[in-house]
Design a protein around this motif. Sequence first.
Motif, PDB file in Angstrom:
ATOM      1  N   GLU A  84      -1.785   7.978   2.395  1.00 26.85           N
ATOM      2  CA  GLU A  84      -2.341   6.798   1.739  1.00 26.85           C
ATOM      3  C   GLU A  84      -1.231   5.950   1.134  1.00 26.85           C
ATOM      4  OE1 GLU A  84      -5.934   5.615  -1.374  1.00 26.85           O
ATOM      5  OE2 GLU A  84      -5.212   7.685  -1.268  1.00 26.85           O
ATOM      6  N   SER A  86       0.787   4.184  -1.429  1.00 31.16           N
ATOM      7  CA  SER A  86       0.946   4.510  -2.844  1.00 31.16           C
ATOM      8  C   SER A  86       1.592   3.318  -3.549  1.00 31.16           C
ATOM      9  CB  SER A  86       1.831   5.760  -2.999  1.00 31.16           C
ATOM     10  OG  SER A  86       2.023   6.090  -4.355  1.00 31.16           O
ATOM     11  N   SER A 119      -9.495  -0.049  -9.435  1.00 33.20           N
ATOM     12  CA  SER A 119      -9.488   0.462  -8.071  1.00 33.20           C
ATOM     13  C   SER A 119      -8.776   1.810  -8.026  1.00 33.20           C
ATOM     14  CB  SER A 119      -8.773  -0.523  -7.145  1.00 33.20           C
ATOM     15  OG  SER A 119      -8.533   0.073  -5.894  1.00 33.20           O
ATOM     16  N   ALA A 121      -7.107   2.786  -5.727  1.00 31.67           N
ATOM     17  CA  ALA A 121      -5.810   2.572  -5.086  1.00 31.67           C
ATOM     18  C   ALA A 121      -4.689   2.466  -6.110  1.00 31.67           C
ATOM     19  CB  ALA A 121      -5.851   1.298  -4.243  1.00 31.67           C
ATOM     20  N   GLU A 167     -16.436   1.913  -0.961  1.00 34.70           N
ATOM     21  CA  GLU A 167     -15.034   1.932  -0.541  1.00 34.70           C
ATOM     22  C   GLU A 167     -14.881   1.280   0.823  1.00 34.70           C
ATOM     23  OE1 GLU A 167     -11.932   5.451   0.946  1.00 34.70           O
ATOM     24  OE2 GLU A 167     -13.744   5.956  -0.189  1.00 34.70           O
ATOM     25  N   TRP A 205      -0.108  -5.708   1.970  1.00 37.52           N
ATOM     26  CA  TRP A 205      -1.558  -5.516   1.931  1.00 37.52           C
ATOM     27  C   TRP A 205      -2.173  -6.555   1.006  1.00 37.52           C
ATOM     28  CZ3 TRP A 205      -3.686  -1.754  -2.112  1.00 37.52           C
ATOM     29  CH2 TRP A 205      -5.085  -1.804  -2.155  1.00 37.52           C
ATOM     30  N   CYS A 207      -4.942  -7.086  -1.031  1.00 36.50           N
ATOM     31  CA  CYS A 207      -6.041  -6.398  -1.708  1.00 36.50           C
ATOM     32  C   CYS A 207      -7.114  -7.412  -2.088  1.00 36.50           C
ATOM     33  CB  CYS A 207      -5.504  -5.686  -2.949  1.00 36.50           C
ATOM     34  SG  CYS A 207      -6.768  -4.867  -3.929  1.00 36.50           S
ATOM     35  N   TRP A 229     -14.304  -1.231  -3.397  1.00 37.15           N
ATOM     36  CA  TRP A 229     -12.863  -1.369  -3.586  1.00 37.15           C
ATOM     37  C   TRP A 229     -12.204  -1.042  -2.255  1.00 37.15           C
ATOM     38  CZ3 TRP A 229      -9.620   3.027  -3.140  1.00 37.15           C
ATOM     39  CH2 TRP A 229     -10.298   4.250  -3.054  1.00 37.15           C
ATOM     40  N   ASP A 230     -11.006  -1.567  -2.028  1.00 33.37           N
ATOM     41  CA  ASP A 230     -10.363  -1.390  -0.728  1.00 33.37           C
ATOM     42  C   ASP A 230      -8.999  -0.729  -0.883  1.00 33.37           C
ATOM     43  OD1 ASP A 230      -9.668  -3.898  -1.967  1.00 33.37           O
ATOM     44  OD2 ASP A 230      -8.695  -4.532  -0.120  1.00 33.37           O
ATOM     45  N   HIS A 231      -8.564  -0.072   0.199  1.00 33.15           N
ATOM     46  CA  HIS A 231      -7.232   0.536   0.235  1.00 33.15           C
ATOM     47  C   HIS A 231      -6.796   0.737   1.681  1.00 33.15           C
ATOM     48  CE1 HIS A 231      -8.525   5.019   0.603  1.00 33.15           C
ATOM     49  NE2 HIS A 231      -9.579   4.283   0.807  1.00 33.15           N
ATOM     50  N   CYS A 233      -4.644   3.296   4.572  1.00 31.01           N
ATOM     51  CA  CYS A 233      -4.126   4.614   4.939  1.00 31.01           C
ATOM     52  C   CYS A 233      -3.435   4.570   6.292  1.00 31.01           C
ATOM     53  CB  CYS A 233      -5.250   5.644   5.004  1.00 31.01           C
ATOM     54  SG  CYS A 233      -5.792   6.265   3.412  1.00 31.01           S
TER      55      CYS A 233
END
Length: 296
Positions: A84, A86, A119, A121, A167, A205, A207, A229-231, A233
């Motif tokens: 993921e 970071s 989030s 994230a 998510e 990214w 966000c 919420w978004d993230h 990987c």
Amino acid sequence: MKRINVRGFEETYFDGQHLTLSDLKREKIEHKYLFNSNIAAYPESVELHGEKVCHVTGRGGLEGIFMDLGFRQTSDTSHFLWWELSITTDEICSAEQRFPTPLLPLTHNQLPFLQYFTSKAFQKESPYGNFRFTLSIRELLYHYGNQFCPGNSPVLRVYETVLYQQEILYTIVVHPRNIHCYDDYPRLPNFGEGVCGYADGLIWWRCQSPSESYLHSLNVNWNKQYYVWDHVCLALHMEPGWVLHMDQDRLFKRVNVCEVSQRHLIKPPETPLSLYEADNILTNLKAGKGYAGVRD
């Protein structure tokens, strides 16, 4: 399309696309939170530049990684080893400085502002376990390329957008050039439009929702509204039997303990540990392996 994932949860997924919030809202899907219109104003499309990724596991995973001296995919139904993005405090500060503050809601028109959003994230806790391995993206891709892509660099592609209850997951697949099952997926961009891309050792990214809940002011009362919420990987393609090897000293330098989030995804029989318990386990593992703390 819908499917049941390896943890038994239903997910909606879109192959070969990284769909924005606006894109998802145009899809003909039912969703409890995505279409929530009573959301307080918040900063959208905050561009973050991440240099590191992490892999979080429980006690069994920790012991297995040091037994194998590396990482392997552990599911019979998946070819992926998951890492993921970071995001560090410094990277959040840099994103805030790049953000056009006149576009912020009045209540957030001063820096810093991302610290007020929740989030996962941006949080130090993890739903997956107490032991976090953190590597730079360059380091991870170097080891993967050196072991599984002889003479070539690995390929990064736009793999999926996955929508859960609260998510949005943007998946980037990483694979050797001689693995052709991903040929129909577009290459990950290195610049330009899009949700995320890779350039010069950094994943950028944009966000779109830096929180899973927002406070909406109604007279003197605060009403919490839940949202998505978004993230991002990375999913590293791993054939059965492949191990992404790293030497013991490097593994010890890259691992630390973390708290488990309240809503966790740890599979029984493992359970969340306290930081004290996790730290003792890691300390005893180091002692048992004879690790004395070698410098880089």
